[in-house]
Design an enzyme around this catalytic site. Structure first.
Site, PDB file in Angstrom:
ATOM      1  N   GLN A 255       0.823  -1.214   0.000  1.00  0.00           N
ATOM      2  CA  GLN A 255       0.000   0.000   0.000  1.00  0.00           C
ATOM      3  C   GLN A 255       0.846   1.248   0.000  1.00  0.00           C
ATOM      4  OE1 GLN A 255      -3.413  -0.060  -0.638  1.00  0.00           O
ATOM      5  NE2 GLN A 255      -2.433  -1.998  -1.110  1.00  0.00           N
ATOM      6  N   GLU A 323      -9.158   1.300   4.798  1.00  0.00           N
ATOM      7  CA  GLU A 323      -9.650   0.784   3.505  1.00  0.00           C
ATOM      8  C   GLU A 323      -9.452  -0.740   3.435  1.00  0.00           C
ATOM      9  OE1 GLU A 323      -7.130   2.083   0.348  1.00  0.00           O
ATOM     10  OE2 GLU A 323      -8.609   1.663  -1.214  1.00  0.00           O
ATOM     11  N   HIS A 324      -8.225  -1.186   3.715  1.00  0.00           N
ATOM     12  CA  HIS A 324      -7.920  -2.624   3.707  1.00  0.00           C
ATOM     13  C   HIS A 324      -7.557  -3.057   5.120  1.00  0.00           C
ATOM     14  CE1 HIS A 324      -6.559  -1.084  -0.309  1.00  0.00           C
ATOM     15  NE2 HIS A 324      -7.356  -2.061  -0.711  1.00  0.00           N
ATOM     16  N   ASP A 357      -7.016  -6.791  -4.750  1.00  0.00           N
ATOM     17  CA  ASP A 357      -6.772  -5.700  -5.692  1.00  0.00           C
ATOM     18  C   ASP A 357      -7.000  -6.136  -7.131  1.00  0.00           C
ATOM     19  OD1 ASP A 357      -6.231  -3.357  -4.514  1.00  0.00           O
ATOM     20  OD2 ASP A 357      -4.045  -3.472  -4.667  1.00  0.00           O
ATOM     21  N   HIS A 416     -54.355  18.480  -1.814  1.00  0.00           N
ATOM     22  CA  HIS A 416     -54.001  17.065  -1.660  1.00  0.00           C
ATOM     23  C   HIS A 416     -55.224  16.276  -1.183  1.00  0.00           C
ATOM     24  CE1 HIS A 416     -49.846  18.313  -1.989  1.00  0.00           C
ATOM     25  NE2 HIS A 416     -49.406  17.066  -1.824  1.00  0.00           N
TER      26      HIS A 416
HETATM   27  P1  NAD Z   1      -4.515  10.829 -12.060  1.00  0.00           P
HETATM   28  O1  NAD Z   1      -4.977  10.300 -13.369  1.00  0.00           O
HETATM   29  O2  NAD Z   1      -5.476  10.772 -10.928  1.00  0.00           O
HETATM   30  O3  NAD Z   1      -4.090  12.359 -12.240  1.00  0.00           O
HETATM   31  C1  NAD Z   1      -3.335  12.827 -13.309  1.00  0.00           C
HETATM   32  C2  NAD Z   1      -3.925  14.135 -13.771  1.00  0.00           C
HETATM   33  O4  NAD Z   1      -3.914  15.110 -12.722  1.00  0.00           O
HETATM   34  C3  NAD Z   1      -3.205  14.809 -14.908  1.00  0.00           C
HETATM   35  O5  NAD Z   1      -3.619  14.280 -16.131  1.00  0.00           O
HETATM   36  C4  NAD Z   1      -3.641  16.257 -14.752  1.00  0.00           C
HETATM   37  O6  NAD Z   1      -4.797  16.478 -15.481  1.00  0.00           O
HETATM   38  C5  NAD Z   1      -3.957  16.399 -13.293  1.00  0.00           C
HETATM   39  N1  NAD Z   1      -2.944  17.266 -12.705  1.00  0.00           N
HETATM   40  C6  NAD Z   1      -1.671  16.950 -12.385  1.00  0.00           C
HETATM   41  N2  NAD Z   1      -1.031  18.051 -11.908  1.00  0.00           N
HETATM   42  C7  NAD Z   1      -1.928  19.071 -11.929  1.00  0.00           C
HETATM   43  C8  NAD Z   1      -1.888  20.446 -11.543  1.00  0.00           C
HETATM   44  N3  NAD Z   1      -0.784  21.002 -11.050  1.00  0.00           N
HETATM   45  N4  NAD Z   1      -2.996  21.207 -11.689  1.00  0.00           N
HETATM   46  C9  NAD Z   1      -4.143  20.658 -12.174  1.00  0.00           C
HETATM   47  N5  NAD Z   1      -4.233  19.355 -12.566  1.00  0.00           N
HETATM   48  C10 NAD Z   1      -3.147  18.574 -12.433  1.00  0.00           C
HETATM   49  O7  NAD Z   1      -3.161  10.057 -11.710  1.00  0.00           O
HETATM   50  P2  NAD Z   1      -2.174  10.108 -10.456  1.00  0.00           P
HETATM   51  O8  NAD Z   1      -1.732  11.506 -10.219  1.00  0.00           O
HETATM   52  O9  NAD Z   1      -1.181   9.077 -10.705  1.00  0.00           O
HETATM   53  O10 NAD Z   1      -3.061   9.695  -9.210  1.00  0.00           O
HETATM   54  C11 NAD Z   1      -3.670   8.445  -9.113  1.00  0.00           C
HETATM   55  C12 NAD Z   1      -4.244   8.283  -7.712  1.00  0.00           C
HETATM   56  O11 NAD Z   1      -5.243   7.267  -7.717  1.00  0.00           O
HETATM   57  C13 NAD Z   1      -3.205   7.849  -6.674  1.00  0.00           C
HETATM   58  O12 NAD Z   1      -3.376   8.638  -5.546  1.00  0.00           O
HETATM   59  C14 NAD Z   1      -3.543   6.395  -6.379  1.00  0.00           C
HETATM   60  O13 NAD Z   1      -3.248   6.011  -5.064  1.00  0.00           O
HETATM   61  C15 NAD Z   1      -5.031   6.413  -6.618  1.00  0.00           C
HETATM   62  N6  NAD Z   1      -5.568   5.078  -6.930  1.00  0.00           N
HETATM   63  C16 NAD Z   1      -6.503   4.588  -6.099  1.00  0.00           C
HETATM   64  C17 NAD Z   1      -7.082   3.364  -6.353  1.00  0.00           C
HETATM   65  C18 NAD Z   1      -8.164   2.864  -5.437  1.00  0.00           C
HETATM   66  O14 NAD Z   1      -8.827   1.909  -5.749  1.00  0.00           O
HETATM   67  N7  NAD Z   1      -8.401   3.532  -4.312  1.00  0.00           N
HETATM   68  C19 NAD Z   1      -6.697   2.619  -7.477  1.00  0.00           C
HETATM   69  C20 NAD Z   1      -5.760   3.158  -8.319  1.00  0.00           C
HETATM   70  C21 NAD Z   1      -5.207   4.404  -8.036  1.00  0.00           C
END
Ligand code: NAD
Length: 426
Positions: A255, A323-324, A357, A416
């Site tokens: 995690q 969560e887990h 997962d 009514h």
């Molecule tokens: P993401 O797709 O959520 O975000 C990327 C996007 O954020 C970019 O395309 C951009 O549009 C935007 N962004 C980045 N910087 C920015 C800024 N300065 N201003 C405005 N917009 C901006 O991808 P990520 O960043 O890799 O995050 C993924 C998240 O999802 C992680 O926190 C991960 O832990 C989580 N996650 C959770 C699960 C779950 O089941 N809970 C599963 C997979 C991923």
């Protein structure tokens, strides 16, 4: 990492952590949403250039059938086989959740009931910034498929070469996603909620993402429904003397490697297990590819907690609402009756969190930040809505008319009352 006992533990550090009380970011996300509402796809192209460093004006936002075909050519047969097995497991699990409409005829000739109907069009967000998540495609789309949703629209940020990861596209095709657009972040959520020149708005948006995505979901709620506000990943492991430090350390890091803000908490009444696991985490961090992220998470939001008994550990787990929740104890099933506030519980040594997962079947989109007190894992119900059915007969209305009219008049709603009495004027 220092072992803490319950008295020293700063619960605020470990609980109620969510993406989302940063006013500056809230403002920034509001601006992005407004921009998409005002300028449509031109705004999306600009924001995609700024955040994802790619210009999609030539190719457009929608993924084509050729790109999907190309993606199939770029994934291995083994990948496809594993994906299809995971899909079958997830479908079979979620099919058990599906509920049906019911109509109940009564002896007075009336019929009451409830229709259960799928939403027509839903949007799923698949993160694509720091890592790509084909598993999230399956976990979001398949419950919608089981619910009977006709149109499943996926958005995900493009890579710098303007493509999405082939594994993500193949997962989308396999899961029954009907449209895919290369747009991420708050602009992706705005496109789904309000629509653009080519993207028709959806009824509901599900799926995890970073803080921009989460804040955007919060802001469009009401215009569309959302599943939940998912924050950084969390794991809490309650372990007795049967736990094996190397395995526990691997589970904690599974995690911690997600996110700097993720939290991994080990709870035991056995000091030796805690000490040995902390040492094992340090060893395993040495060659973990995402060690930098995992270390930041472990050092800031991780914890090793010494409790006086397993019961005290169980109470702590229900308080933190992780969560887990892994129960690595001799008789895990005997504790199941006490599990209340967790997203998913993993029972015993052979149920490490990644089984859930990716593969076992239950959904991996789970409540975080303490919200397991009131949210459920993503499920088929979340893609359905209910319509109440009331079919009164003359006998039933005659019997109840006076009482209905009385209740209506007690609220000052004369029309009514008259609507009921009008049936029995002559
Ligand atoms: P993401 O797709 O959520 O975000 C990327 C996007 O954020 C970019 O395309 C951009 O549009 C935007 N962004 C980045 N910087 C920015 C800024 N300065 N201003 C405005 N917009 C901006 O991808 P990520 O960043 O890799 O995050 C993924 C998240 O999802 C992680 O926190 C991960 O832990 C989580 N996650 C959770 C699960 C779950 O089941 N809970 C599963 C997979 C991923």
């Amino acid at each position: 990492m220092r072992i803490e006992n319950l008295n020293e533990l700063d619960l605020n550090r470990l609980t109620r952590k969510s993406y989302g009380d940063d006013e500056t970011l809230e403002q920034r996300v509001a601006e992005i949403i407004k921009l998409v509402q005002k300028d449509g796809e031109e705004a999306i192209y600009k924001l995609t250039e700024e955040f994802d460093h790619v210009n999609l004006r030539q190719s457009g936002l929608q993924v084509t059938a050729e790109e999907i075909q190309e993606a199939y050519n770029n994934v291995s047969e083994n990948y496809l086989r594993a994906l299809r097995t995971a899909k079958a497991n997830i479908l079979s699990y979620h099919e058990k959740q599906k509920r049906t409409s019911w109509l109940e005829p009564n002896l007075d000739g009336s019929v009451l009931g409830q229709l259960l109907l799928p939403l027509k069009r839903v949007g799923i967000y698949v993160p694509g910034g720091t890592a790509s998540y084909p598993s999230s495609v399956l976990m979001n789309a398949l419950p919608a498929v089981v619910a009977g949703v006709e149109e499943i629209v996926m958005v995900s940020p493009p890579r710098t070469d303007g493509t999405l990861l082939p594994e993500v596209l193949v997962a989308a095709a396999e899961a029954g996603v009907t449209e895919v657009y290369k747009v991420g972040g708050a602009q992706g959520i705005a496109a789904l909620a309000y629509g653009t020149e080519t993207i028709f708005p959806v009824d509901k948006i599900t799926g995890p993402g970073n803080i921009y995505v989460t804040l955007a979901k919060k802001q469009v709620f009401g215009t569309v429904d959302i599943d939940m506000l998912a924050g950084p990943s969390e794991i809490l492991i309650l372990v007795d003397e049967t736990g094996r430090p190397e395995e526990l350390a691997a589970d904690l890091l599974s995690q911690a490697e997600h996110d700097r803000l993720a939290s991994a908490i080990l709870v035991s009444s056995n000091q030796e297990i805690l000490e040995k696991t902390i040492a094992a985490v340090e060893r395993q961090l040495e060659d973990l590819p995402r060690a930098e992220i995992a270390r930041a998470s472990w050092e800031t939001y991780g914890a090793a907690v010494l409790v006086s008994s397993l019961q005290e550990g169980m109470d702590l787990a229900n308080k933190i609402a992780p969560e887990h929740f892994e129960l690595v104890v001799e008789e895990p099933f005997s504790w199941l009756g006490q599990v209340r506030n967790v997203g998913a519980v993993f029972l015993g040594r052979y149920s490490p969190e990644p089984v859930g997962d990716y593969f076992a079947g239950p959904n991996h989109v789970l409540p975080t930040g303490g919200s397991a007190r009131f949210y459920s894992p993503l499920n088929v119900d979340m893609f359905m809505k209910k319509v109440s059915v009331i079919g009164y007969s003359e006998t039933a209305l005659k019997r109840d008319a006076q009482q209905i009219a009385l209740l209506a008049r007690s609220e000052g709603l004369e029309a009514h009352a008259r609507a009921v009495e009008a049936r029995f004027k002559d």
